[in-house]
Scaffold this active site. Structure first.
Site, PDB file in Angstrom:
ATOM      1  N   ARG A 189     -25.713-112.788 -18.127  1.00 34.93           N
ATOM      2  CA  ARG A 189     -27.100-112.670 -18.574  1.00 34.93           C
ATOM      3  C   ARG A 189     -27.916-113.782 -17.930  1.00 34.93           C
ATOM      4  O   ARG A 189     -27.543-114.958 -17.990  1.00 34.93           O
ATOM      5  CB  ARG A 189     -27.195-112.785 -20.100  1.00 34.93           C
ATOM      6  CG  ARG A 189     -28.609-112.548 -20.635  1.00 34.93           C
ATOM      7  CD  ARG A 189     -28.665-112.698 -22.146  1.00 34.93           C
ATOM      8  NE  ARG A 189     -28.533-114.081 -22.567  1.00 34.93           N
ATOM      9  CZ  ARG A 189     -28.480-114.476 -23.843  1.00 34.93           C
ATOM     10  NH1 ARG A 189     -28.532-113.569 -24.808  1.00 34.93           N
ATOM     11  NH2 ARG A 189     -28.359-115.748 -24.147  1.00 34.93           N
TER      12      ARG A 189
ATOM     13  N   CYS B 229     -23.455-107.106 -28.469  1.00 33.00           N
ATOM     14  CA  CYS B 229     -22.955-108.460 -28.202  1.00 33.00           C
ATOM     15  C   CYS B 229     -23.449-109.479 -29.225  1.00 33.00           C
ATOM     16  O   CYS B 229     -23.366-110.680 -28.995  1.00 33.00           O
ATOM     17  CB  CYS B 229     -23.363-108.907 -26.794  1.00 33.00           C
ATOM     18  SG  CYS B 229     -25.137-109.015 -26.535  1.00 33.00           S
TER      19      CYS B 229
ATOM     20  N   GLU C 278     -33.003-106.197 -27.681  1.00 29.36           N
ATOM     21  CA  GLU C 278     -33.143-107.149 -28.773  1.00 29.36           C
ATOM     22  C   GLU C 278     -34.585-107.243 -29.271  1.00 29.36           C
ATOM     23  O   GLU C 278     -34.896-108.068 -30.137  1.00 29.36           O
ATOM     24  CB  GLU C 278     -32.651-108.535 -28.333  1.00 29.36           C
ATOM     25  CG  GLU C 278     -33.215-109.002 -27.010  1.00 29.36           C
ATOM     26  CD  GLU C 278     -32.458-110.191 -26.424  1.00 29.36           C
ATOM     27  OE1 GLU C 278     -31.765-110.893 -27.176  1.00 29.36           O
ATOM     28  OE2 GLU C 278     -32.566-110.399 -25.207  1.00 29.36           O
TER      29      GLU C 278
ATOM     30  N   ASN D   8     -28.459-110.416 -33.034  1.00 28.47           N
ATOM     31  CA  ASN D   8     -28.997-111.666 -33.572  1.00 28.47           C
ATOM     32  C   ASN D   8     -30.515-111.675 -33.473  1.00 28.47           C
ATOM     33  O   ASN D   8     -31.233-111.895 -34.453  1.00 28.47           O
ATOM     34  CB  ASN D   8     -28.416-112.868 -32.825  1.00 28.47           C
ATOM     35  CG  ASN D   8     -26.927-113.006 -33.021  1.00 28.47           C
ATOM     36  OD1 ASN D   8     -26.312-112.227 -33.742  1.00 28.47           O
ATOM     37  ND2 ASN D   8     -26.328-113.990 -32.384  1.00 28.47           N
ATOM     38  N   ASP D   9     -31.030-111.474 -32.247  1.00 32.24           N
ATOM     39  CA  ASP D   9     -32.476-111.449 -32.064  1.00 32.24           C
ATOM     40  C   ASP D   9     -33.095-110.175 -32.630  1.00 32.24           C
ATOM     41  O   ASP D   9     -34.185-110.209 -33.218  1.00 32.24           O
ATOM     42  CB  ASP D   9     -32.834-111.588 -30.578  1.00 32.24           C
ATOM     43  CG  ASP D   9     -32.991-113.044 -30.159  1.00 32.24           C
ATOM     44  OD1 ASP D   9     -33.327-113.868 -31.033  1.00 32.24           O
ATOM     45  OD2 ASP D   9     -32.767-113.349 -28.981  1.00 32.24           O
TER      46      ASP D   9
ATOM     47  N   ARG E 113     -34.595-116.493 -37.462  1.00 26.70           N
ATOM     48  CA  ARG E 113     -33.220-116.662 -37.952  1.00 26.70           C
ATOM     49  C   ARG E 113     -32.760-118.110 -37.949  1.00 26.70           C
ATOM     50  O   ARG E 113     -31.732-118.440 -38.534  1.00 26.70           O
ATOM     51  CB  ARG E 113     -32.250-115.808 -37.135  1.00 26.70           C
ATOM     52  CG  ARG E 113     -32.161-116.138 -35.658  1.00 26.70           C
ATOM     53  CD  ARG E 113     -31.277-115.125 -34.920  1.00 26.70           C
ATOM     54  NE  ARG E 113     -31.339-115.255 -33.482  1.00 26.70           N
ATOM     55  CZ  ARG E 113     -30.559-116.057 -32.769  1.00 26.70           C
ATOM     56  NH1 ARG E 113     -29.656-116.800 -33.375  1.00 26.70           N
ATOM     57  NH2 ARG E 113     -30.669-116.106 -31.454  1.00 26.70           N
TER      58      ARG E 113
ATOM     59  N   HIS F  34     -16.604-130.656 -42.372  1.00 23.90           N
ATOM     60  CA  HIS F  34     -17.152-129.807 -41.314  1.00 23.90           C
ATOM     61  C   HIS F  34     -16.408-130.010 -40.002  1.00 23.90           C
ATOM     62  O   HIS F  34     -16.279-129.079 -39.201  1.00 23.90           O
ATOM     63  CB  HIS F  34     -18.642-130.110 -41.143  1.00 23.90           C
ATOM     64  CG  HIS F  34     -19.464-129.565 -42.264  1.00 23.90           C
ATOM     65  ND1 HIS F  34     -20.706-130.051 -42.595  1.00 23.90           N
ATOM     66  CD2 HIS F  34     -19.208-128.565 -43.149  1.00 23.90           C
ATOM     67  CE1 HIS F  34     -21.182-129.369 -43.620  1.00 23.90           C
ATOM     68  NE2 HIS F  34     -20.296-128.473 -43.971  1.00 23.90           N
TER      69      HIS F  34
END
Length: 860
Positions: A621, A791, A720, A743-744, A754, A478
């Protein structure tokens, strides 16, 4: 006595090998271990601690070896001769009577007996069956040689584990092939374990291809130890009332490739050499394993923060003591595990920002390690039965597990030992109350170390660490994966002589060939510089479109921005061809500190980024604290559903002083840069109006104080939350732009967390339900005459590019390393065909069907 038995299936008989020679004992163990692939607990007691006369046996060594592998299933002790037998007999005197009844001293030949015993034990044989197998071990050899020897009674039929465990309850079993490219590596293994843990059924799994035994499906370490690779077949067995549901969920998880692609990772992707000129004619001082391509020349710096980088946890023997209050010690351990989870969650968030969710998911497995029931059972035994303090108990369990990984037959799993050490070090530090160590470089350097943990690597400053050189590790570790994602050249497995190089010594390395030069001569430096020039030329060829506008074949321009989390990221973004910053996640300013950042601290960071970007846009943001970004000093309440709780703009509207401090810094920075401000988590028109009112209030305060700022600063919002999509037509007229955070949005649309491996696979931004949300937001934005961006992580996946363009997005913002691929993909398709693909994608019934559709599309 029984503490470590929890680390292996409790029905497996343990084996102890006693010999006058330590080397002989270790050799027999190695041979036996290879027979059963780590499925049987093995321990050795060999030689004595006398440098001049090392041959002999030690009673206490034998006793300790028995303790190491003891379980209710029993232990077989094999000996070579003479005093070995006497030492074994004396060792039994140190055991309790009921324990002695579970030990068998076996007269079988050492080598053949050990091999026969472990094979029988791995098959689930009882102690008597294992003893009989060991005693009959010479029969096969004698038969081959034509010699008749007395035979012992053969063991009874050994049932498969599924038969042994699941006699009375309903059992369901399936056989299924694993097709994702790296098999059950950290992320899919974490999903497999988390999914198994959702059910009451007893779930076990084995690797049919490797012919392993069954292991518990709720143990991240036991599942990882199966060594499942691309194409291997699993047997998954579930017993209990919800066995059918459990099997169906696991089958769906495997068939969906754990949310990953199904193309095997080719070796060339690991050891990528971009150009033939990359192979140097200059003889290297040392040679290692190529882990991350690239060439670097810089002064060396030894990463001397031992014990945080060595393959052994710091000794706490001096602090090992018997405790009188195990409840208190258990609470102490639970507090450390909880604090470690918080630290890992912060690191997960930071790494997601820097290199993307896929690579950051490495740390999902770290979180599961903290809750592994097998580990917790072993710890519980140490603390409550043996009355050992938490730090010593933790060290003992982690060291045992680390050794299991490091001695595994599979090289990929051997490299996973670094992850166990990483988590182990973190918790032990918290238990011992020591401060976290940080590497603070003052000048560009090549980092030299025994090894680096994934946590170490993820937090490296890429502007200061030009290369990595370690004596341990592998190209599939990793650490190597993260180094490649960060673009840091790395060579691993270098001879230990590199550790004796003094700090400041000029070192050069070639991460594509594995070559390392210490104090290179002028000629060698010239050759290496030529390599670096060739590497840079190769990179320039690879990124030849990255610094150009991304225009489709029919003339539609898509602006490509970067998602960043600091000044260093901004520099990387520009080098990768970013046309600005579409998302500056400001949470990094609030993490890993004890008080909120001041206005001046924030201003300095924002100004620093604008200087890097020059006139390019910077969308800042406002901080999105909460959910997966815990900040202890803000005293956020514990919530059952933090993603649905007090986070983002909701927090800001309640803690207005913190909000105003950030807005003042943003506005002041806007006087000199092309800055826009964006609010996260907007769910209602009321929230947006309230946020804009506070922004206006801050603007008026600055005007009164005659502090300059851009009074025409653009204001946008993150889309989102599903409610924001539903009322996008009401939100669009009162903002300047939308930015869709897939994502959200994915987790809210699909009603799944998630960050929770049990359901994370549902949060797929390519699901038609999510894509339809994107389409609806785009239409509302364009109707109001404002631009709309994306984004989320979806933008970093080139396979999704046709859909994003086809849905009508004006620009995308993604992780810097993904920008060249994205721009290349844009230039290879037309807007018309992208619209067609997007239209077809919206008609599909699942994310898997959308991916299947996209795989049929070929770039010209």
């Amino acid at each position: 006595m029984e503490a470590l038995k929890c680390l292996l299936p409790q029905t497996v008989v343990g084996i102890v090998i006693v010999s006058h020679s330590k080397q002989l004992a270790l050799g027999v163990r190695e041979l036996a271990a290879q027979m059963v692939q780590g499925q049987v607990p093995l321990a050795v007691a060999g030689g004595v601690d006398d440098a001049l006369n090392p041959l002999g046996t030690d009673v206490m060594q034998v006793h300790q070896a028995i303790e190491t592998v003891y379980s209710d299933a029993g232990v077989i002790v094999l000996m070579d001769m003479g005093s070995a037998l006497m030492s074994a007999e004396m060792a039994l005197e140190f055991l309790l009577p009921e324990q002695r009844n579970n030990i068998r001293l076996c007269e079988a030949p050492l080598v053949e007996g050990a091999v026969a015993a472990v094979v029988c034990a791995a098959a689930g044989g009882s102690i008597e069956q294992v003893l009989a197998e060991a005693r009959g071990a010479l029969a096969a050899k004698a038969s081959q040689l034509g010699i008749n020897v007395p035979t012992t009674q053969q063991p009874e039929h050994i049932e498969e584990p599924s038969e042994i465990y699941f006699k009375e309850e309903y059992t369901k079993e399936i056989h299924i092939a694993v097709s994702n490219r790296m098999g059950l590596h950290a992320r899919p293994a974490a999903q497999f374990v988390a999914t198994s843990s959702r059910f009451e059924a007893q779930i076990k799994v084995k690797n049919l291809t490797k012919n392993t035994g069954y292991v518990r499906a709720d143990s991240i370490n036991q599942v990882a130890m199966l060594g499942v690779r691309h194409g291997h077949e699993l047997a998954i067995s579930a017993t209990g009332a919800d066995a059918d549901a459990a099997i169906a969920a696991l089958q769906a998880l495997v068939e969906n490739n754990f949310g990953e692609g199904d193309t095997p990772l080719h070796e060339s992707q690991i050891h990528a050499t971009p150009d033939e000129t990359f192979i140097s004619t200059a003889a290297p001082t040392l040679r290692g394993i190529p882990a991350s391509p690239g060439v670097a020349i810089a002064p060396s710096l030894r990463y001397a923060m031992a014990p945080l980088v060595r393959h052994q946890l710091p000794s706490v023997q001096s602090q090992q003591y018997y405790i009188d209050n195990p409840d208190r010690e258990w609470e102490f351990l639970q507090k450390a595990l909880s604090d470690a989870a918080t630290e890992i969650e912060v690191l997960l968030s930071q790494t997601s920002t820097q290199i993307g969710d896929t690579e950051a998911a490495i740390f999902d497995a770290h979180l599961l390690f903290l809750n592994d029931p097998v580990i917790l059972e072993a710890l519980h035994h140490y603390i409550y039965v043996r009355h050992i303090n938490a730090a010593s108990a933790w060290q003992a369990v982690v060291e045992e597990l680390t050794n299991q990984y490091r001695t595994h037959y599979d090289s990929y799993l051997r490299s996973r030992a670094a992850d166990v050490i990483d988590v182990g070090q973190r918790v032990l530090r918290l238990l011992l109350g020591t401060a976290a160590a940080h590497l603070n470089l003052t000048e560009p350097s090549i980092l030299i170390a025994t090894d680096l943990t994934p946590s170490d690597t993820a937090q490296l400053d890429t502007s200061k660490v030009l290369g990595i050189c370690t004596t341990a590790g592998s190209a599939t570790s990793h650490t190597a994966i993260i180094a490649r994602s960060l673009g840091i050249p790395a060579v691993v497995g270098v001879p230990e002589g590199i550790l004796r190089v003094a700090d400041g010594t000029i070192v050069a390395l070639n991460g594509g060939t594995g070559n390392v030069w210490v104090e290179p001569s002028v000629d060698i430096i010239t050759a290496i510089e030529a390599q670096r020039s060739a590497w840079q030329s190769s990179e320039q060829r690879a990124f030849r479109n990255a610094h150009k506008n991304a225009i489709t074949t029919d003339g539609r321009r898509i602006v490509v921005y970067a998602n960043i989390g600091g000044v260093a990221d901004a520099k990387v973004a520009i080098s990768m061809g970013a046309e600005g910053v579409g998302l500056l996640r400001t949470e990094f300013l609030y993490l890993e500190r004890k008080t909120p950042p001041s206005e001046e601290e924030q201003l300095k960071v924002y100004q620093g980024i604008t200087q890097v970007l020059e006139s390019r846009p910077l969308i800042i943001r406002t901080f999105d604290i909460g959910g997966d970004k815990p900040v202890p000093y803000l005293n956020l309440p514990s919530e059952n559903n933090p993603f649905l709780g007090w986070r983002g703009i909701r927090f800001c509207l309640d803690r207005t002083e913190l909000f105003k401090t950030q807005l003042r810094a943003i506005l002041r920075a806007s006087a000199e840069g092309n800055i826009k401000v964006m609010f996260p988590m907007i769910a209602t028109v009321g929230e947006l109006k309230a946020a804009k009112a506070i922004l206006l209030e801050v603007q008026q305060e600055l005007q009164q104080k005659e502090i300059p700022f851009n009074d025409k600063i653009k204001v946008g919002i993150m889309i989102e939350v599903p409610s924001a999509v539903a009322i996008a037509d009401q939100l669009a007229p009162i903002v300047d732009f939308f930015s869709i955070g897939t994502n959200d949005l994915s987790q809210y649309v699909m009603a799944c967390d998630r960050t929770n491996p049990q359901v994370a696979s549902l949060a797929d931004a390519l699901h038609p339900a999510v894509l339809r949300m994107v389409q609806q937001a785009v239409k509302a934005a364009h109707k109001a005459g404002i631009a709309v961006s994306l984004c989320g992580e979806l933008g970093s996946d080139p396979i999704a590019t046709p859909i994003l363009i086809g849905l009508g997005l004006d620009d995308v913002s993604l992780n810097p390393q993904a920008i060249p691929r994205c721009k290349k993909a844009i230039t290879q398709l037309s807007f018309i065909e992208a619209e067609t693909i997007a239209s077809e994608a919206l008609k599909q019934e699942s994310a898997a069907k959308v991916r299947e559709l996209l795989r049929t599309f070929k770039y010209s």
